[in-house]
Design a protein around this motif. Sequence first.
Motif: not given
Length: 159
Positions: A104-110, A118-125
């Motif tokens: 499970w990877l979380r993208m560090v992005m705007k 609620n603020p979210d970022v994309f994640s690849l799972e």
Amino acid sequence: SVQFVQTAQHAYYLANQANILPAVQQFCADQRIDCAYVQDFQTLKKSERVDLVVLKVGDLGIPKQYPTIDEICKRAEELGLELCPPETGPQYRLQYTDQPLGEWLRMVMKQINDSDGNPDVFSLERYDRGLWLDGSRTKPTIKWNPGLEFVFRLRKLET
């Protein structure tokens, strides 16, 4: 471990510009992300190589055991890392087809606000049901476990 992704001009889910907005709107609806953001979605002006690095929170050398997303981003910048362009998450999902099961990877992005603000970022799972592009909540008050993995962009060298 260093990963690489090639982002494409005007690509989000699909290479065909006419199909981008419906695909993004469907993703936003599925993930409860505010589709108003989609109207302002900006891709890179031209195709370019984006060099990515995957690091665990604990690898960043932050003295605090459970840092916030702001502390993670500040430390990453000190190490020469940057935010990923917004289109990197969807592009990486399309290209990273051999992702290990359970990663499970979380993208560090705007951050993108969901329908509740609620603020979210994309994640690849990757689960037993397949590969997923998802959203991960990143409220400023959340404390991140040292074992969680984030994807950063390596700073481009000036030529």
